[in-house]
Design an enzyme around this catalytic site. Structure first.
Site, PDB file in Angstrom:
ATOM      1  CG  HIS A  32      27.020  16.809  18.783  1.00 54.21           C
ATOM      2  ND1 HIS A  32      26.079  16.181  19.629  1.00 54.21           N
ATOM      3  CD2 HIS A  32      26.738  18.086  18.929  1.00 54.21           C
ATOM      4  CE1 HIS A  32      25.246  17.054  20.162  1.00 54.21           C
ATOM      5  NE2 HIS A  32      25.844  18.310  19.601  1.00 54.21           N
TER       6      HIS A  32
ATOM      7  CB  ILE B 200      13.402  15.435  21.095  1.00 58.43           C
ATOM      8  CG1 ILE B 200      13.700  15.071  22.361  1.00 58.43           C
ATOM      9  CG2 ILE B 200      13.860  14.408  20.194  1.00 58.43           C
ATOM     10  CD1 ILE B 200      12.972  13.593  23.074  1.00 58.43           C
TER      11      ILE B 200
ATOM     12  CG  HIS C 198      22.713  19.565  26.635  1.00 57.65           C
ATOM     13  ND1 HIS C 198      23.373  20.398  27.569  1.00 57.65           N
ATOM     14  CD2 HIS C 198      23.621  19.889  25.317  1.00 57.65           C
ATOM     15  CE1 HIS C 198      24.268  20.938  26.740  1.00 57.65           C
ATOM     16  NE2 HIS C 198      24.174  20.859  25.476  1.00 57.65           N
TER      17      HIS C 198
ATOM     18  CG  ASP D 236      17.512  23.853  18.126  1.00 63.17           C
ATOM     19  OD1 ASP D 236      18.530  24.605  17.449  1.00 63.17           O
ATOM     20  OD2 ASP D 236      17.749  22.936  18.867  1.00 63.17           O
TER      21      ASP D 236
ATOM     22  CD  GLU E  69      29.728  23.699  21.535  1.00 62.71           C
ATOM     23  OE1 GLU E  69      28.928  23.069  22.482  1.00 62.71           O
ATOM     24  OE2 GLU E  69      30.397  22.689  20.590  1.00 62.71           O
ATOM     25  CB  SER E  70      29.517  31.730  24.702  1.00 67.31           C
ATOM     26  OG  SER E  70      30.715  31.652  25.163  1.00 67.31           O
TER      27      SER E  70
END
Length: 725
Positions: free
Chosen positions: A41, A84, A87, A109, A303-304
């Protein structure tokens, strides 16, 4: 540590590589840092060598791949940032939160580039809609997208939805975002030596820990244990963070910005340092937390959502703190850039990890040997049998089929006009169009991909995806500038899976070079498979173009008495088509051939027709073929048409082929339009004329006629029943 490495899924060879790079055994915290940073990832271990081949440069490109988003010039000092992201795994486990946080992540982003998000598009894939799980996932995902996008005030203006048995266990949720910025406000993930690095936004909790690693493995049947890996989003906090960040950028307070996404603080800080050719020293005790007793590993890997890191310009530290304070947000220095190129982590006064930034950022890559799946080849080479069907009934059934029915039931749940920039509403054109206020400019965007084509021919399927996205942008009058790609595939560790990955990227390369449209950003999501069954190779391609906003075309027939023309061949192909699946229940045959030279010429021609004011109505002929496209053109304004189809058979009525566009022209300007097409050597035909309350088709076998009411009724109901049922 070797035993722990094995336990957490680090391959033996990679563990040895870690030891070699460090010159020693890693400690527990360091090993976990490598686990997430070397995950597929984060590291793109299997795709990075292949992605290098894609064209990345163009006259409009300000920022290509390698940053949080790509950026293109659109004119008058304005630029558009876009990307793009997927998830997929989180959305399979918790569809509402998975989709909502996917939207939140892509928004950050975009704003980290200095751009204000102005539009969202979503590209979604689910299993058959008659199955309860597919309906559950669809409802949750659509609700999650609406929840976050509507609350934060960014319109969802378009998308792409497809149902296919290949996504039964592995749905795909890809979100694309566009942001607008002045060229001089462009920011990157950079820092100079000795600068403090500020943590801004939400406090850190235990949600999302291990999310990057979770997204890098195959989904299992039992998903309860995966729920902690799914983050929880707060769009209202996200709105505050967006406004504070953009205000700081506009006031010229920061030299670098980085979203805190996958792998949390670890990824954002180590990547920022590596790109800057520096190191970073992080003090975990300074990180704002919302839970007691968090360990170094939890603080590093959380990853809050709704968090950013910012590097203030010298002397601007207090001003930065004041901006975020006015918005009620934490903004505190937690780290500093250092000359030693290491990622050094301190907790309670002790160094708990110290790793070279290059070692973390430059994961090993893999070049494998691929092999085509013989079953895919067999299906592609299966001949199409003679098909007998009543065209009258076939059109009604196609309009009511899951992949061709109206998407109104989905997009009516989204706010698509907030911000008052939306110049072409969903359902009105082949691409979304947004106005850049105070200018004559508009930005067009579209996402495309056909799973049937890609499953049967990964390379050709990827070529079609880019070609159709460019065609749809062209058909509203915009010149395609660049694209972003969301590559969603199965495991690359099998020869068949790697073959599909390599062929997909090769197809994008071929189409990108031929059409002159470079890639500027993207995302790769692998391991989308369950029980050894891969999803169809799915390259979601999002194209952005620019146009004069007043010279835009819609898809609907606006008035009676206009001449209707077709650019391209009348007859399509049945291989991999929607009508073939409708009539046989099977997916086979060769997808339509694609002549990229012809494709480029057709796109240039329709853009010229629109820019010269010869047409304001245009629509590409895609899935479902000629009659399906004609029916779609009757829906927006309730104006019918009478046309003549000279070719015989279902191929002419419902066959699929690229490089085909329908458009209308006033009778007094017909000669101008046909002369333009003849000068370019493009095949075309005058099909008929608009008018009436029916779609009438004269064929060699007789006259076909449908009332607009029956067609509209067939088209509108199916997806609403799925979402409301």
């Amino acid at each position: 540590m070797e035993a722990l490495a094995k336990e957490i899924g680090i391959p033996e060879g990679e563990y040895r590589e870690i030891v070699q790079r460090l010159g020693r055994e890693p400690n527990r915290v360091e090993l976990l840092l490598f686990k997430v940073m070397w995950s597929e990832h984060c590291a793109y271990k299997n795709s990075r060598p292949l992605l290098k081949a894609l064209p990345k440069e163009g006259e409009a490109v300000l920022q290509g791949p390698g940053e949080n988003a790509g950026v293109v010039r659109v004119g008058e000092g304005w630029a558009v940032a876009f990307k793009i992201e997927s998830h997929n795994h989180p959305s399979a486990v918790e569809p509402f939160q998975g989709a909502a946080t996917g939207v939140g992540g892509i928004l950050r982003d975009i704003m980290s580039m200095g751009a204000r998000p102005i539009a969202l598009l979503d590209s979604l894939r689910f299993g058959p809609p008659e199955e309860a799980r597919s309906r559950y996932l669809l409802k949750g995902v659509v609700s999650g997208i609406a929840f976050y996008g509507n609350a934060i005030g960014v319109p969802t203006v378009g998308g792409d939805l497809y149902f296919h048995e290949g996504y039964r266990e592995n749905p795909l949720v890809n979100a694309m975002c566009l942001g607008l910025l002045r060229e001089e406000h462009l920011k990157r993930s950079r820092a100079s030596l000795g600068r403090p690095i500020y943590y801004a936004g939400a406090k850190t909790g235990r949600d999302g820990i291990g999310g990057a690693a979770f997204a890098s493995r195959e989904l299992k049947e039992e998903k309860a244990e995966d729920r902690p890996a799914v983050q929880v989003g707060d769009p209202f906090l996200g709105k505050l963070l967006m406004e504070a960040t953009l205000e700081a950028i506009e006031l010229d307070l920061v030299e670098g910005v980085q979203d805190m996404g996958a792998a949390g603080l670890t990824s954002s800080l180590s990547e920022l340092a590596h790109k800057s050719g520096l190191g970073v020293e992080l003090h975990l005790d300074l990180v704002p937390t919302r839970e007691e007793g968090m360990t170094p590993e939890e603080l590093l890997l959380s990853e809050s959502q709704e968090r950013m890191v910012l590097v203030p310009k010298e002397g601007k530290e207090k001003a930065l703190e004041e901006v975020f304070g006015r918005w009620g947000l934490d903004c505190v220095p937690v780290a500093r850039t250092i000359p030693e190129r290491v990622f050094r982590v301190l907790f309670r006064g002790e160094v708990v990890a110290e790793v070279p930034t290059e070692a973390l950022a430059e994961a090993p890559t893999y070049v494998r040997v691929g092999r085509e799946d013989p079953e895919v080849r067999r299906l592609r080479e299966t001949p199409i049998p003679p098909l007998e069907a009543d065209p009258q009934e076939v059109l009604r059934r196609l309009l009511a089929s899951p992949n061709l029915a109206s998407r109104e039931a989905v997009y009516e749940r989204y706010d698509h006009q907030v911000g008052t920039r939306t110049a072409l509403l969903p359902g009105k054109g082949d691409a979304a169009v947004l106005w850049i206020k105070g200018t004559r400019l508009g930005v067009a965007a579209k996402v495309d991909q056909n799973p049937r084509y890609s499953r049967l021919h990964p390379r050709l399927g990827a070529m079609h995806a880019l070609a159709e996205a460019c065609r749809n942008v062209s058909v509203v009058g915009a010149k395609p500038l660049a694209y972003t790609d969301g590559l969603n595939l199965g495991s690359p560790e099998t020869p068949e899976g790697y073959h599909e990955l390599a062929e997909t990227i090769a197809g994008l390369k071929e189409a990108s070079e031929a059409l002159g449209v470079p890639v500027v950003s993207g995302n790769v999501s692998l391991y989308n498979e369950s029980g050894g069954k891969r999803i169809p190779p799915t390259a979601m391609v999002g194209v952005v173009g620019v146009l004069e906003v007043d010279k835009r075309a819609e898809m609907g027939f606006r008035r009676p008495g206009e001449v209707l023309l077709l650019i391209g061949e009348e007859r399509g192909e049945l291989g991999a088509s929607e009508v073939l699946y409708l009539l046989t229940g099977k997916e086979f045959g060769h997808p339509p051939r694609l002549d990229l030279g012809r494709e480029k010429a057709v796109q240039e021609a329709i853009r010229d027709l629109i820019q010269r004011g010869l047409t304001r109505t245009a629509h590409d002929v895609a899935e479902g073929g000629l009659l399906l496209a004609l029916a779609e053109m009757t829906f927006p304004y309730g104006v019918g048409a009478t046309v003549e189809v000279r070719e015989e058979g279902l191929e002419a009525l419902f066959g699929e082929a690229p490089s085909r566009v329908l458009f209308t022209v006033e009778k007094t300007r017909l000669q101008e339009a046909t002369l333009l097409l003849e000068e370019r050597g493009l095949p075309y035909r005058v099909l008929g004329e608009t008018g009436g309350k029916s779609l009438t088709v004269l064929t060699p076998g007789g006259v076909l006629e449908w009332s607009l009411e029956e067609l509209l009724s067939a088209w509108k109901a199916p997806l609403r029943e799925v979402l409301d049922g």
